[in-house]
Write a protein that holds these residues in place. Structure first.
Motif, PDB file in Angstrom:
ATOM      1  N   ASP A   4      20.032  -0.439  -1.369  1.00 31.22           N
ATOM      2  CA  ASP A   4      19.679   0.827  -0.697  1.00 31.22           C
ATOM      3  C   ASP A   4      18.149   0.884  -0.626  1.00 31.22           C
ATOM      4  O   ASP A   4      17.480   0.969  -1.654  1.00 31.22           O
ATOM      5  N   LEU A   5      17.597   0.822   0.589  1.00 25.73           N
ATOM      6  CA  LEU A   5      16.144   0.775   0.793  1.00 25.73           C
ATOM      7  C   LEU A   5      15.668   2.084   1.410  1.00 25.73           C
ATOM      8  O   LEU A   5      16.225   2.558   2.404  1.00 25.73           O
ATOM      9  N   ARG A   6      14.614   2.663   0.823  1.00 24.07           N
ATOM     10  CA  ARG A   6      14.009   3.883   1.367  1.00 24.07           C
ATOM     11  C   ARG A   6      12.517   3.654   1.595  1.00 24.07           C
ATOM     12  O   ARG A   6      11.842   3.079   0.732  1.00 24.07           O
ATOM     13  N   LEU A   7      12.023   4.110   2.739  1.00 25.86           N
ATOM     14  CA  LEU A   7      10.610   4.004   3.080  1.00 25.86           C
ATOM     15  C   LEU A   7       9.948   5.367   2.934  1.00 25.86           C
ATOM     16  O   LEU A   7      10.379   6.335   3.567  1.00 25.86           O
ATOM     17  N   PHE A   8       8.917   5.435   2.114  1.00 25.63           N
ATOM     18  CA  PHE A   8       8.177   6.686   1.908  1.00 25.63           C
ATOM     19  C   PHE A   8       6.740   6.499   2.426  1.00 25.63           C
ATOM     20  O   PHE A   8       5.876   5.943   1.732  1.00 25.63           O
ATOM     21  N   GLY A   9       6.524   6.942   3.638  1.00 26.55           N
ATOM     22  CA  GLY A   9       5.203   6.821   4.253  1.00 26.55           C
ATOM     23  C   GLY A   9       4.309   7.980   3.841  1.00 26.55           C
ATOM     24  O   GLY A   9       4.584   9.138   4.174  1.00 26.55           O
ATOM     25  N   LEU A  35       4.712  -0.838  -4.085  1.00 26.85           N
ATOM     26  CA  LEU A  35       3.550   0.023  -3.878  1.00 26.85           C
ATOM     27  C   LEU A  35       2.505  -0.700  -3.038  1.00 26.85           C
ATOM     28  O   LEU A  35       2.172  -1.862  -3.302  1.00 26.85           O
ATOM     29  N   GLU A  36       1.999  -0.015  -2.029  1.00 24.84           N
ATOM     30  CA  GLU A  36       0.936  -0.601  -1.209  1.00 24.84           C
ATOM     31  C   GLU A  36      -0.355  -0.653  -2.022  1.00 24.84           C
ATOM     32  O   GLU A  36      -1.129   0.299  -2.086  1.00 24.84           O
ATOM     33  N   CYS A  37      -0.556  -1.799  -2.631  1.00 28.62           N
ATOM     34  CA  CYS A  37      -1.704  -2.055  -3.493  1.00 28.62           C
ATOM     35  C   CYS A  37      -1.841  -3.571  -3.560  1.00 28.62           C
ATOM     36  O   CYS A  37      -0.812  -4.280  -3.533  1.00 28.62           O
ATOM     37  N   PRO A  38      -3.042  -4.134  -3.588  1.00 33.30           N
ATOM     38  CA  PRO A  38      -3.192  -5.595  -3.624  1.00 33.30           C
ATOM     39  C   PRO A  38      -2.366  -6.220  -4.735  1.00 33.30           C
ATOM     40  O   PRO A  38      -2.377  -5.761  -5.877  1.00 33.30           O
ATOM     41  N   VAL A 257       9.911   1.951  -1.063  1.00 33.82           N
ATOM     42  CA  VAL A 257       8.637   1.422  -0.561  1.00 33.82           C
ATOM     43  C   VAL A 257       7.683   2.595  -0.376  1.00 33.82           C
ATOM     44  O   VAL A 257       7.978   3.523   0.380  1.00 33.82           O
ATOM     45  N   VAL A 258       6.562   2.565  -1.083  1.00 33.67           N
ATOM     46  CA  VAL A 258       5.533   3.603  -0.964  1.00 33.67           C
ATOM     47  C   VAL A 258       4.324   2.968  -0.286  1.00 33.67           C
ATOM     48  O   VAL A 258       3.664   2.099  -0.854  1.00 33.67           O
TER      49      VAL A 258
END
Length: 786
Positions: A4-9, A35-38, A257-258
């Motif tokens: 179950d995949l959720r996208l949190f923009g 997390l959008e982080c390097p 996914v954040v």
């Protein structure tokens, strides 16, 4: 069982996004959060949950072999990424950073990135069609700030780059291509995309369903505008999809996914599999290291020029912490308390009226909740009496904020960082975000050690303290500093680590290196002064040796004149700072005779502009030699000035200045001064020479003319004998000589000129032409500026 995949923009540093994300994660309960982080910063994120970690802080990722390659990733408490990290720690969920690692970003070429259509975008509309479509809505008249949903990748003016997570530090002029959110704002009747996003989404109470709406909005926006993307953005999105595919293959039940809202529509595992692998293949890698540093609200704001920031960090923090129904009251009460703490009139009634006015303004503008604009306008009207100047402190502390974060002491640090922290603790100097004035008395051990530390850091290009001129204090023993710590000084500390492992050794090594590369005697003398102020014992020998080498080969008197005053300052302040200056004294005593020999020749053959540049150096050297209190050297210097005074080939400006310096030092009697003035004003002398001589002779003060009547009479007589045409031509030149006179001195000179006409009229009225004599007075008034 499928994942179950959720996208949190989210919006980086968005309080509404942070609150909504907490609700969404509580409802979804993911096993894994991307997390959008390097990716190479993932290990360092574990320290974010340390109890001594207090935001705002920043994750510093840098190339340990080239410190100019560095990136700051700031976090505030209201940053959605920070809340995601804390949620994972509290609920034992896995956390993975899935943005392009800095090890690959730093390996990319520095030239401007290519811009290409996004591989998923439909055929873009023509530019003319896009402009026509946008013109149906009001276009802002002034440049607005770009929102942070998708910041374009670029480096700021400083050597390092400062990025929000998933966003990059650059501010663009508003256009649909650079600022897609403004397109939505204009459709909704707003001129500013930043404010539109804040009012529509960040002011809204946290709600998990927000992300579905944001995803639909960003998907439609990307399809509608079909904007080109930089190569780096395409690389980042390719890396995020590849990491997403790897994560889904590991059979986690629920994956969240954040990421920045702009990226969310293209983060689907089935997209561009072959293209992503090809794009990421063969990229150059460089080593990276990561550590945490304290950050400030000011650095997080646009006020500091930080593009991936927010306009009002302190207000955003309040929005995140305080219930929405109470936030306006809290802000206005804080504003009133702040004004009262500064002894300004602000009562509870003022705060109540301020809240009412802010809510009324929001209602008139069709807003559910007053924003920071309405709050500031209400505060100015009610608390400031209509004057915005009185509310500057409110803007500084309650809109931007003066918060400095904290990191645990056990964070990875270089030896130089550790030593600097030890020195700060020993000297009781705590880094603070707000400006602070420090008054030091160098006779005290603690203050002397503080002075040494601040001077050493300045030598290492860490300008934590800026020296200020002390007013009304004994200059020998007092220093005044303005202290303010900036977070990006952490990068300066990293860079300074190549010079040594302690502040003392690093500063000494850098000073010695600068001395070896110094082009002239002046640069080395100033550097030696700085080194002695910093008590750099290990470097003094190398600096003095370089000074002796350059002084032996320097024949230019200009360089010698510039070098002497700093060295004399070293001798003067050496005892106060308890530093050994015997070597410097030897160099000084060798320089003075050479100066005295070369000065007369240096003052000949100069035009006015060249003489004007040399004059302040001669005056500074004169004061320096008098400070030496060496009778023999003073006598040599006075003899050199006397040669300049009497040499017919000397510049008129410098000859006059030499006469004034000798007169002030009681080396030129009034009668001799009158003779020198008379010779300078003799009819055989060119008028421009005479005016320049007067300017040099009168430089600094008019007391000379007031207290020595023969000199005044000579000058007055010369002026009276000039032809009218000549007088009018030289008035602008003569005014330069009177520019530095105080207003009382000018008035006394005018009174003296008027008194000079009275005795002549009383003694022999028939022998004088009164009318002709009075004609001088208007010109004299103009000359004196009275």
């Amino acid at each position: 069982m499928p994942t179950d995949l959720r996208l949190f923009g989210i919006r980086h540093h968005g309080p509404g996004s942070a609150a909504s994300l907490r609700h969404a994660l509580d409802a979804f309960r993911p096993d894994m959060v991307l997390l959008e982080c390097p990716a190479d910063a993932e290990a360092a994120l574990a320290a974010a949950t340390h109890p001594e970690m207090v935001p705002p802080v920043a994750l510093l990722v840098y190339n340990p072999k080239q410190h100019q390659q560095a990136s700051f990733l700031p976090f505030a408490e209201f940053s959605p990424e920070w809340q995601a990290i804390q949620w994972c720690h509290q609920h034992s969920a896995h956390l993975r950073c899935f943005d392009l690692p800095m090890t690959l970003r730093f390996g990319m070429p520095d030239e401007a990135p290519d811009v290409a259509p996004h591989p998923l975008a439909p055929s873009p509309k023509g530019e003319e069609e896009l402009v026509l479509e946008a013109s149906s809505n009001p276009i802002p008249d002034t440049p607005e700030q770009k929102p942070e949903l998708e910041e374009l990748e670029a480096s700021p003016p400083s050597p390092s780059s400062e990025r929000g997570l998933g966003g990059e530090a650059q501010r663009q002029e508003p256009s649909l291509k650079a600022d897609p959110i403004s397109y939505l704002a204009e459709l909704d009747g707003y001129a500013d995309g930043e404010r539109w996003w804040e009012l529509r989404l960040e002011h809204a109470p946290g709600h998990a369903d927000t992300f579905a709406v944001v995803l639909d909005m960003m998907t439609a926006l990307r399809e509608e505008l079909a904007l080109p993307e930089t190569d780096e953005t395409l690389l980042r999105e390719a890396y995020m999809r590849e990491t997403l595919r790897t994560t889904l293959a590991q059979s986690y039940a629920r994956v969240a996914v954040v990421c920045g809202a702009w990226h969310a529509p293209v983060l689907r595992s089935e997209l561009l599999k072959k293209e992503d692998k090809a794009r990421l293949k063969g990229l150059k890698k460089v080593p990276t290291a990561a550590t945490w540093i304290p950050w400030t609200f000011e650095r997080l704001s646009y006020a500091s020029g930080y593009g991936a920031g927010v306009l009002s960090p302190a207000w955003y923090e309040l929005l995140f912490k305080v219930p929405r129904s109470e936030v306006v009251t809290h802000w206005m009460v804080r504003a009133a308390r702040l004004l009262r703490s500064r002894d300004l009139d602000a009562s509870a009634a003022h705060a109540i009226e301020g809240v009412r006015l802010a809510e009324t303004l929001a209602l008139v503008r069709g807003r559910e909740l007053p924003g920071v604009e309405e709050l500031q306008e209400a505060a100015v009207a009610i608390l400031g009496g209509g004057y915005a100047e009185a509310l500057q402190m409110v803007q500084r502390e309650l809109v931007i904020g003066e918060r400095l974060g904290a990191v645990p002491p056990e964070q990875p640090a270089t030896p130089l960082q550790q030593d600097m922290q030890l020195q700060q603790k020993t000297t009781r100097l705590k880094p603070e975000a707000s400006a602070k004035t420090l008054d030091l008395d160098l006779r005290k051990e603690l203050d002397l050690s503080r002075s040494h530390l601040l001077h050493r850091l300045r030598l290492l290009s860490i300008p934590w303290g800026e020296p200020r001129r002390a007013q009304g204090k004994a200059g020998t023993f007092h220093e005044l500093w303005e202290l303010q710590w900036q977070p990006d000084y952490a990068l300066n500390v990293l860079d300074a680590g190549r010079w040594g492992n302690t502040v003392l050794s690093a500063a000494a090594a850098k000073a010695a290196s600068r001395a070896a590369e110094a082009p002239d005697l002046e640069a080395v003398s100033h550097l030696l002064e700085e080194a002695l102020q910093a008590d750099l014992g290990p470097a003094i020998g190398a600096l003095v040796a370089r000074l002796e080498t350059l002084s032996a080969v320097t024949r230019d008197v200009t360089h010698l004149l510039a070098a002497l005053p700093p060295l004399v300052n070293v001798l003067r302040y050496g005892n106060v700072r308890r530093t050994e200056t015997a070597q410097v004294a030897t160099v000084v005593h060798h320089l003075v005779p050479r100066l005295c020999i070369g000065l007369p020749q240096a003052c000949t053959g100069l035009d006015y502009d060249a003489a004007r540049q040399l004059l302040p150096r001669i005056e500074s050297t004169h004061q320096a030699i008098r400070l030496l209190q060496d009778e023999a050297q003073e006598a040599d210097w006075y003899a050199a000035l006397a040669v300049v005074l009497h040499n017919a080939a000397s510049s008129g400006l410098l000859a006059g200045a030499a006469g004034r310096l000798l007169f002030d030092a009681h080396q030129l009697a009034p009668e001799a001064a009158a003779t020198a003035l008379g010779l300078a004003l003799a009819p055989v002398q060119p008028t421009d020479y005479a005016t320049a001589w007067i300017e040099g002779f009168l430089s600094g003060s008019g007391m000379l003319l007031l207290h020595h009547r023969p000199l005044f009479d000579l000058l007055n007589g010369w002026l009276g004998e000039l032809p009218e045409d000549t007088f009018r031509e030289i008035v602008p030149l003569l005014r330069r000589a009177f520019t530095d006179f105080s207003l009382p001195e000018r008035r006394q000179l005018l009174d003296l000129a008027q008194q000079g006409t009275q005795p002549a009229l009383a003694v022999a009225e028939d022998e004088f032409d009164l009318e002709r004599g009075l004609r001088v007075l208007p010109g004299l008034r103009e000359l004196l500026g009275v």
